[in-house]
Design a protein around this motif. Structure first.
Motif, PDB file in Angstrom:
ATOM      1  N   LEU A  70      36.657 -37.869   3.489  1.00 36.56           N
ATOM      2  CA  LEU A  70      35.544 -37.582   2.515  1.00 36.56           C
ATOM      3  C   LEU A  70      34.872 -36.263   2.744  1.00 36.56           C
ATOM      4  O   LEU A  70      34.447 -35.701   1.550  1.00 36.56           O
ATOM      5  N   GLN A  71      35.113 -35.522   3.915  1.00 40.79           N
ATOM      6  CA  GLN A  71      34.169 -34.251   4.315  1.00 40.79           C
ATOM      7  C   GLN A  71      35.106 -33.197   3.818  1.00 40.79           C
ATOM      8  O   GLN A  71      34.499 -31.848   4.286  1.00 40.79           O
ATOM      9  N   ARG A  72      36.443 -33.193   3.362  1.00 38.06           N
ATOM     10  CA  ARG A  72      37.328 -32.265   3.516  1.00 38.06           C
ATOM     11  C   ARG A  72      36.936 -31.164   2.717  1.00 38.06           C
ATOM     12  O   ARG A  72      37.447 -29.822   2.706  1.00 38.06           O
ATOM     13  N   PHE A  73      36.156 -31.110   1.753  1.00 39.26           N
ATOM     14  CA  PHE A  73      35.772 -30.109   0.638  1.00 39.26           C
ATOM     15  C   PHE A  73      34.637 -29.312   1.211  1.00 39.26           C
ATOM     16  O   PHE A  73      34.402 -28.412   0.303  1.00 39.26           O
ATOM     17  N   GLU A  74      34.116 -29.648   2.145  1.00 34.04           N
ATOM     18  CA  GLU A  74      32.599 -28.926   2.535  1.00 34.04           C
ATOM     19  C   GLU A  74      32.628 -27.680   2.740  1.00 34.04           C
ATOM     20  O   GLU A  74      31.900 -26.929   2.194  1.00 34.04           O
ATOM     21  N   ASP A  75      33.761 -27.248   3.259  1.00 27.11           N
ATOM     22  CA  ASP A  75      34.100 -25.779   3.489  1.00 27.11           C
ATOM     23  C   ASP A  75      34.181 -24.862   2.181  1.00 27.11           C
ATOM     24  O   ASP A  75      33.797 -23.808   2.381  1.00 27.11           O
ATOM     25  N   GLU A  76      34.975 -25.242   1.435  1.00 28.45           N
ATOM     26  CA  GLU A  76      35.194 -24.680   0.271  1.00 28.45           C
ATOM     27  C   GLU A  76      33.856 -24.629  -0.628  1.00 28.45           C
ATOM     28  O   GLU A  76      33.516 -23.551  -1.164  1.00 28.45           O
ATOM     29  N   LEU A  77      33.083 -25.650  -0.548  1.00 29.64           N
ATOM     30  CA  LEU A  77      31.656 -25.766  -1.295  1.00 29.64           C
ATOM     31  C   LEU A  77      30.818 -24.825  -0.681  1.00 29.64           C
ATOM     32  O   LEU A  77      30.289 -24.117  -1.315  1.00 29.64           O
ATOM     33  N   GLU A  78      30.931 -24.606   0.803  1.00 36.68           N
ATOM     34  CA  GLU A  78      30.081 -23.791   1.247  1.00 36.68           C
ATOM     35  C   GLU A  78      30.443 -22.260   0.920  1.00 36.68           C
ATOM     36  O   GLU A  78      29.655 -21.286   0.673  1.00 36.68           O
ATOM     37  N   GLN A  79      31.713 -22.077   0.853  1.00 41.24           N
ATOM     38  CA  GLN A  79      32.380 -20.655   0.410  1.00 41.24           C
ATOM     39  C   GLN A  79      32.002 -20.200  -1.052  1.00 41.24           C
ATOM     40  O   GLN A  79      31.509 -19.234  -1.399  1.00 41.24           O
ATOM     41  N   ILE A  80      31.975 -21.220  -1.823  1.00 38.16           N
ATOM     42  CA  ILE A  80      31.647 -21.183  -3.202  1.00 38.16           C
ATOM     43  C   ILE A  80      30.197 -20.600  -3.554  1.00 38.16           C
ATOM     44  O   ILE A  80      29.724 -19.712  -3.967  1.00 38.16           O
ATOM     45  N   ASN A  81      29.411 -21.464  -2.690  1.00 41.61           N
ATOM     46  CA  ASN A  81      27.745 -21.183  -2.540  1.00 41.61           C
ATOM     47  C   ASN A  81      27.429 -19.798  -2.193  1.00 41.61           C
ATOM     48  O   ASN A  81      26.494 -19.240  -2.778  1.00 41.61           O
ATOM     49  N   LEU A  82      28.125 -19.455  -0.998  1.00 47.04           N
ATOM     50  CA  LEU A  82      27.874 -18.221  -0.563  1.00 47.04           C
ATOM     51  C   LEU A  82      28.118 -17.020  -1.499  1.00 47.04           C
ATOM     52  O   LEU A  82      27.419 -16.087  -1.629  1.00 47.04           O
ATOM     53  N   ILE A  83      29.423 -17.214  -2.149  1.00 43.87           N
ATOM     54  CA  ILE A  83      29.841 -16.137  -3.121  1.00 43.87           C
ATOM     55  C   ILE A  83      28.833 -16.170  -4.137  1.00 43.87           C
ATOM     56  O   ILE A  83      28.330 -14.864  -4.660  1.00 43.87           O
ATOM     57  N   ASN A  84      28.334 -17.256  -4.739  1.00 40.35           N
ATOM     58  CA  ASN A  84      27.296 -17.203  -5.619  1.00 40.35           C
ATOM     59  C   ASN A  84      25.938 -16.830  -5.428  1.00 40.35           C
ATOM     60  O   ASN A  84      25.089 -16.207  -6.051  1.00 40.35           O
ATOM     61  N   SER A  85      25.757 -16.894  -4.034  1.00 39.25           N
ATOM     62  CA  SER A  85      24.468 -16.449  -3.714  1.00 39.25           C
ATOM     63  C   SER A  85      24.415 -14.996  -3.318  1.00 39.25           C
ATOM     64  O   SER A  85      23.319 -14.270  -3.615  1.00 39.25           O
ATOM     65  N   VAL A  86      25.582 -14.627  -2.907  1.00 38.18           N
ATOM     66  CA  VAL A  86      25.560 -12.857  -2.726  1.00 38.18           C
ATOM     67  C   VAL A  86      25.671 -12.218  -4.416  1.00 38.18           C
ATOM     68  O   VAL A  86      25.106 -11.168  -4.494  1.00 38.18           O
ATOM     69  N   SER A  87      26.380 -12.797  -5.122  1.00 35.10           N
ATOM     70  CA  SER A  87      26.483 -12.119  -6.486  1.00 35.10           C
ATOM     71  C   SER A  87      25.344 -12.586  -7.239  1.00 35.10           C
ATOM     72  O   SER A  87      25.733 -13.263  -8.567  1.00 35.10           O
ATOM     73  N   GLU A  88      24.130 -12.672  -7.225  1.00 32.80           N
ATOM     74  CA  GLU A  88      22.991 -13.061  -8.061  1.00 32.80           C
ATOM     75  C   GLU A  88      22.786 -12.218  -9.271  1.00 32.80           C
ATOM     76  O   GLU A  88      22.179 -12.864 -10.131  1.00 32.80           O
ATOM     77  N   ASN A  89      23.214 -11.311  -9.271  1.00 29.53           N
ATOM     78  CA  ASN A  89      23.253 -10.284 -10.377  1.00 29.53           C
ATOM     79  C   ASN A  89      24.226 -10.625 -11.379  1.00 29.53           C
ATOM     80  O   ASN A  89      23.978  -9.914 -12.419  1.00 29.53           O
ATOM     81  N   ARG A  90      24.793 -11.350 -11.387  1.00 26.15           N
ATOM     82  CA  ARG A  90      25.871 -11.873 -12.335  1.00 26.15           C
ATOM     83  C   ARG A  90      25.329 -12.700 -13.122  1.00 26.15           C
ATOM     84  O   ARG A  90      24.608 -13.625 -12.893  1.00 26.15           O
ATOM     85  N   LYS A  91      25.802 -12.818 -14.501  1.00 25.29           N
ATOM     86  CA  LYS A  91      25.318 -13.815 -15.381  1.00 25.29           C
ATOM     87  C   LYS A  91      25.770 -15.207 -15.159  1.00 25.29           C
ATOM     88  O   LYS A  91      25.132 -16.031 -15.051  1.00 25.29           O
ATOM     89  N   GLY A  92      27.133 -15.235 -15.138  1.00 27.90           N
ATOM     90  CA  GLY A  92      27.817 -16.578 -15.146  1.00 27.90           C
ATOM     91  C   GLY A  92      28.071 -16.986 -13.318  1.00 27.90           C
ATOM     92  O   GLY A  92      27.725 -15.994 -12.587  1.00 27.90           O
ATOM     93  N   ARG A  93      28.337 -18.174 -12.985  1.00 27.96           N
ATOM     94  CA  ARG A  93      28.441 -18.700 -11.747  1.00 27.96           C
ATOM     95  C   ARG A  93      29.902 -18.486 -11.540  1.00 27.96           C
ATOM     96  O   ARG A  93      30.745 -18.990 -12.458  1.00 27.96           O
ATOM     97  N   GLN A  94      30.356 -17.929 -10.546  1.00 25.03           N
ATOM     98  CA  GLN A  94      31.829 -17.906 -10.344  1.00 25.03           C
ATOM     99  C   GLN A  94      32.259 -19.363  -9.613  1.00 25.03           C
ATOM    100  O   GLN A  94      31.545 -20.015  -8.820  1.00 25.03           O
ATOM    101  N   HIS A  95      33.528 -19.487  -9.948  1.00 25.99           N
ATOM    102  CA  HIS A  95      34.203 -20.851  -9.525  1.00 25.99           C
ATOM    103  C   HIS A  95      33.436 -22.086  -9.962  1.00 25.99           C
ATOM    104  O   HIS A  95      33.480 -23.103  -9.356  1.00 25.99           O
ATOM    105  N   ALA A  96      32.705 -21.850 -11.069  1.00 26.88           N
ATOM    106  CA  ALA A  96      32.095 -23.178 -11.547  1.00 26.88           C
ATOM    107  C   ALA A  96      32.846 -24.156 -11.839  1.00 26.88           C
ATOM    108  O   ALA A  96      32.632 -25.539 -11.762  1.00 26.88           O
TER     109      ALA A  96
END
Length: 173
Positions: A76-102
């Motif tokens: 049940l926890q197998r996607f946690e690392d991938e979600l963490e990576q997606i959140n990290l990418i989105n937090s780094v690129s705050e100046n982008r208009k859309g969310r990456q990997h939405a």
């Protein structure tokens, strides 16, 4: 001089023949939908079985219920690392208009929600690792969908976890 190809007769829309053709077309569409749903379920089950097989402990000849519950919790926890990576990418690129990997994030969250709901209610269907014969067969399983039916499955859910909490330190349950 070649003969002209015969033209098909035009069928009257209210005729019996038109009703038969309509009925046959509707049946074909219904069967196609059913087969698509069935193959999607079988593919999802195959992916789950491959994940479980890849995370089996090679030293164990038999699993206890406690071990199976912990394996299901890891599943049940197998996607946690991938979600963490997606959140990290989105937090780094705050100046982008859309969310990456939405789209990927939405698919993962939907799958997690569905699996969590299934775990909480009826339990997730996993291979019966508490049966030595079935465990040996499952270890030799190659992933072919036609052999999935030969694997005994068990439902492991929240009720199993609660039973384990009530029983003090036993590995046999």
């Amino acid at each position: 001089m070649p003969k002209a190809p015969k033209q098909k007769k035009v069928i009257h829309p209210n005729s019996r023949k038109a009703a038969q053709l309509s009925k046959q077309a509707h049946r074909d569409n219904r069967l196609a939908k059913h087969n698509a749903v069935k193959s999607a379920k079988l593919e999802a089950l195959g992916n789950k079985l491959q994940w479980v097989q890849s995370h089996l402990d090679v030293d164990k000849d038999l699993y206890s219920r406690k071990d199976v519950v912990s394996l299901v919790k890891r599943y049940l926890q197998r996607f946690e690392d991938e979600l963490e990576q997606i959140n990290l990418i989105n937090s780094v690129s705050e100046n982008r208009k859309g969310r990456q990997h939405a789209a990927r994030e939405a698919v993962i969250n939907a799958a997690k929600e569905q699996e969590k709901n299934e775990y909480d209610t009826i339990g997730l269907e996993v291979p019966d690792l508490m049966n030595a014969k079935n465990l040996a067969y499952f270890r030799d399983f190659t992933g072919e969908s036609r052999y999935i039916q030969n694997i005994k499955m068990k439902r492991i859910g929240l009720k199993d976890e609660e039973k384990l909490e009530k029983i003090p330190n036993t590995d046999k349950y």
